[in-house]
Design an enzyme around this catalytic site. Structure first.
Site, PDB file in Angstrom:
ATOM      1  N   ASP A 163       1.034  -1.144   0.272  1.00  0.00           N
ATOM      2  CA  ASP A 163      -0.029  -0.143   0.418  1.00  0.00           C
ATOM      3  C   ASP A 163       0.797   1.775   0.167  1.00  0.00           C
ATOM      4  O   ASP A 163       0.446   2.264   0.355  1.00  0.00           O
ATOM      5  CB  ASP A 163      -0.949   0.495   1.427  1.00  0.00           C
ATOM      6  CG  ASP A 163      -1.788  -1.304   1.075  1.00  0.00           C
ATOM      7  OD1 ASP A 163      -2.134  -2.058   0.250  1.00  0.00           O
ATOM      8  OD2 ASP A 163      -2.146  -2.382   2.450  1.00  0.00           O
ATOM      9  N   LYS A 192       2.807   1.236  -5.179  1.00  0.00           N
ATOM     10  CA  LYS A 192       3.318   1.063  -6.603  1.00  0.00           C
ATOM     11  C   LYS A 192       2.849   1.131  -7.657  1.00  0.00           C
ATOM     12  O   LYS A 192       3.371   0.980  -8.673  1.00  0.00           O
ATOM     13  CB  LYS A 192       3.379  -0.535  -5.938  1.00  0.00           C
ATOM     14  CG  LYS A 192       4.512  -0.547  -5.422  1.00  0.00           C
ATOM     15  CD  LYS A 192       4.522  -2.671  -5.098  1.00  0.00           C
ATOM     16  CE  LYS A 192       3.879  -3.187  -4.494  1.00  0.00           C
ATOM     17  NZ  LYS A 192       2.714  -2.537  -2.658  1.00  0.00           N
ATOM     18  N   GLY A 202      -3.600  -4.426  -4.422  1.00  0.00           N
ATOM     19  CA  GLY A 202      -4.965  -3.584  -5.001  1.00  0.00           C
ATOM     20  C   GLY A 202      -4.117  -2.902  -4.939  1.00  0.00           C
ATOM     21  O   GLY A 202      -3.546  -2.006  -4.320  1.00  0.00           O
ATOM     22  N   HIS A 203      -3.982  -2.960  -6.615  1.00  0.00           N
ATOM     23  CA  HIS A 203      -3.317  -1.926  -7.242  1.00  0.00           C
ATOM     24  C   HIS A 203      -4.156  -0.529  -8.205  1.00  0.00           C
ATOM     25  O   HIS A 203      -5.228  -0.368  -8.408  1.00  0.00           O
ATOM     26  CB  HIS A 203      -2.104  -1.790  -8.517  1.00  0.00           C
ATOM     27  CG  HIS A 203      -1.241  -2.435  -7.510  1.00  0.00           C
ATOM     28  ND1 HIS A 203       0.044  -2.991  -8.609  1.00  0.00           N
ATOM     29  CD2 HIS A 203      -0.370  -2.821  -6.554  1.00  0.00           C
ATOM     30  CE1 HIS A 203       0.708  -4.221  -8.075  1.00  0.00           C
ATOM     31  NE2 HIS A 203       0.462  -3.807  -6.583  1.00  0.00           N
ATOM     32  N   GLN A 231       2.220  -6.191  -2.950  1.00  0.00           N
ATOM     33  CA  GLN A 231       2.451  -6.692  -0.808  1.00  0.00           C
ATOM     34  C   GLN A 231       4.037  -5.660  -0.768  1.00  0.00           C
ATOM     35  O   GLN A 231       4.536  -4.951  -1.456  1.00  0.00           O
ATOM     36  CB  GLN A 231       2.745  -7.811  -0.385  1.00  0.00           C
ATOM     37  CG  GLN A 231       1.093  -8.686  -0.345  1.00  0.00           C
ATOM     38  CD  GLN A 231       0.454  -9.249  -1.943  1.00  0.00           C
ATOM     39  OE1 GLN A 231       1.308 -10.316  -2.232  1.00  0.00           O
ATOM     40  NE2 GLN A 231      -1.065  -9.225  -2.723  1.00  0.00           N
TER      41      GLN A 231
HETATM   42  P1  IMP Z   1      -2.217 -12.514   2.137  1.00  0.00           P
HETATM   43  O1  IMP Z   1      -1.702 -12.609   1.168  1.00  0.00           O
HETATM   44  O2  IMP Z   1      -4.124 -12.159   2.652  1.00  0.00           O
HETATM   45  O3  IMP Z   1      -2.375 -14.374   2.475  1.00  0.00           O
HETATM   46  O4  IMP Z   1      -2.113 -11.733   3.682  1.00  0.00           O
HETATM   47  C1  IMP Z   1      -1.148 -11.723   4.952  1.00  0.00           C
HETATM   48  C2  IMP Z   1      -0.861 -10.831   5.163  1.00  0.00           C
HETATM   49  O5  IMP Z   1      -0.744  -9.443   4.143  1.00  0.00           O
HETATM   50  C3  IMP Z   1      -1.945  -9.656   5.554  1.00  0.00           C
HETATM   51  O6  IMP Z   1      -1.456  -9.271   6.883  1.00  0.00           O
HETATM   52  C4  IMP Z   1      -2.727  -8.691   3.999  1.00  0.00           C
HETATM   53  O7  IMP Z   1      -3.741  -7.792   5.197  1.00  0.00           O
HETATM   54  C5  IMP Z   1      -1.062  -8.603   3.995  1.00  0.00           C
HETATM   55  N1  IMP Z   1      -1.456  -8.127   3.131  1.00  0.00           N
HETATM   56  C6  IMP Z   1      -1.687  -9.384   1.697  1.00  0.00           C
HETATM   57  N2  IMP Z   1      -1.662  -8.421   0.643  1.00  0.00           N
HETATM   58  C7  IMP Z   1      -1.382  -7.416   0.868  1.00  0.00           C
HETATM   59  C8  IMP Z   1      -1.589  -5.610   0.115  1.00  0.00           C
HETATM   60  O8  IMP Z   1      -1.753  -5.975  -1.295  1.00  0.00           O
HETATM   61  N3  IMP Z   1      -1.854  -4.161   0.837  1.00  0.00           N
HETATM   62  C9  IMP Z   1      -1.571  -4.843   1.812  1.00  0.00           C
HETATM   63  N4  IMP Z   1      -1.626  -5.463   2.767  1.00  0.00           N
HETATM   64  C10 IMP Z   1      -1.339  -7.075   2.320  1.00  0.00           C
END
Ligand code: IMP
Length: 344
Positions: A16, A19, A45-46, A184
């Site tokens: 977040d 990017k 989510g971009h 991420q």
């Molecule tokens: P997962 O990737 O859905 O398994 O989530 C694992 C951790 O990564 C959690 O704390 C999510 O909130 C965080 N996370 C996953 N994708 C994103 C992203 O695109 N932005 C911010 N946090 C993310």
């Protein structure tokens, strides 16, 4: 053959950081022939602004908005139903995706049972997109790859194409300029992040090589951070959620998840962690986003070596950060402060 060069976008915090905006602006400028997504899946989510409209992409590489081929690499996991929905939404918003979305045959498929399993997660605070369970299938060697599904399809009717990324990157006679778009961030990386509060993929530059790009093809590494830090998930030690300044930053910065809508926790920038991310990724240019949010809130602090340091003015804060980040880091040549949600 196949690769002219590859530039990489990596997030040096917890996701977040903006990017998507950087990838969108670079792709729009015509500098690249391909945008490659190298990790993660629909958890990303971009958010970008395209022709005045806010668009959130999850799996589709952002260059597609500008007619640039988007490749979903072997390091990604793909939810095909969600991908098709996303493509439909892009088409409805006037984006032509025809022949532009390619998926490597080695990418693993996220099924409904992965999503259901993830739905029961209360420990990590995942996005519930099935990402962890899909990577468990992959590494447990029970996963299904795109190539395993291919025989069932009439390829012409699909809104995407299945490719072999080896042929594209190493046997094609064209020489492609490639932008690798990470998802991420460093603190969510399966190895370097705050385990177990991490995602299940590699969010560092090493991941790019795992997708078929040789290290020597990498030219620039664009690190992206925010002037403060946010995190979403169950690692409640991240911050004091009752802090009034953090609440203001959350509101002014619109810090709510692009995928889940969850409020993002806020804290001051963790300098030591960002320095680790700069070093491990070999960042050559650093983009600092959302300085405007701190400027609007009017408080400028950093976390550095277990201390909190406050600066009386925005310009002093910027100067201090620039000094800290460039000191003794020969590779980091350039820092750009970006103070608009739409532009670099
Ligand atoms: P997962 O990737 O859905 O398994 O989530 C694992 C951790 O990564 C959690 O704390 C999510 O909130 C965080 N996370 C996953 N994708 C994103 C992203 O695109 N932005 C911010 N946090 C993310």
């Amino acid at each position: 053959m196949g690769i002219k060069f590859a530039d990489v976008i990596v997030d040096c915090q917890s996701g977040d950081t903006g990017k998507g905006k950087i990838a969108n602006e670079l792709a729009r400028s015509g500098f690249y022939d391909i945008v490659l997504r190298y990790n993660g899946g629909s958890n990303a989510g971009h958010t970008v602004y395209h022709n005045g409209k806010k668009i959130v992409t999850h799996q589709v590489p952002v260059g597609v908005l500008h007619g640039v081929i988007g490749v979903i690499g072997p390091g990604c996991v793909v939810n095909l139903r969600k991908l098709e929905e996303e493509i439909k939404e892009l088409n409805q918003a006037g984006v032509n995706t025809h022949n532009l979305i390619w998926i490597d045959k080695r990418a693993h498929v996220v099924f409904d049972y992965h999503v259901e399993l993830d739905g029961a997660d209360e420990r990590i605070g995942t996005t519930k997109q099935g990402i962890g369970p899909a990577y468990v299938s992959k590494y447990g060697r029970t996963g299904v790859r795109m190539e395993d599904l291919e025989y069932e399809w009439d390829a012409k009717s699909l809104p995407y194409k299945i490719i072999d990324i080896y042929e594209l990157l190493h046997e094609d006679l064209n020489e492609y300029r490639i932008l690798c778009e990470g998802a991420q961030g460093f603190n969510l990386d399966i190895d370097w992040g705050d385990y177990p509060f991490v995602t299940s993929s590699h969010c560092t530059v090493g991941s790019v090589c795992l997708n078929g790009i040789p290290p020597r093809a990498i030219r620039q590494v664009f690190g992206v951070i925010k002037a403060y830090e946010t995190y979403v998930g169950n690692n409640l030690s991240f911050t004091d959620q009752n802090d009034e300044t953090f609440k203001r930053i959350q509101q002014v910065g619109n810090e709510f998840g692009a995928t889940t809508g969850r409020p993002r926790m806020v804290n001051w920038i963790n300098i030591n962690k960002v320095l680790q991310a700069i070093n491990i990724n070999g960042v050559t240019k650093l983009f600092v986003n959302k300085g405007d949010v701190l400027r609007d809130v009017g408080t400028y602090k950093i976390r550095y070596d277990d201390a909190i340091i406050e600066y009386p003015e925005y310009e002093l804060f910027k100067k201090a950060l620039t000094n800290i980040f460039t000191r003794n880091r020969k590779e980091l040549l350039y820092i750009q402060w970006s103070e608009s949600p739409e532009k670099i």
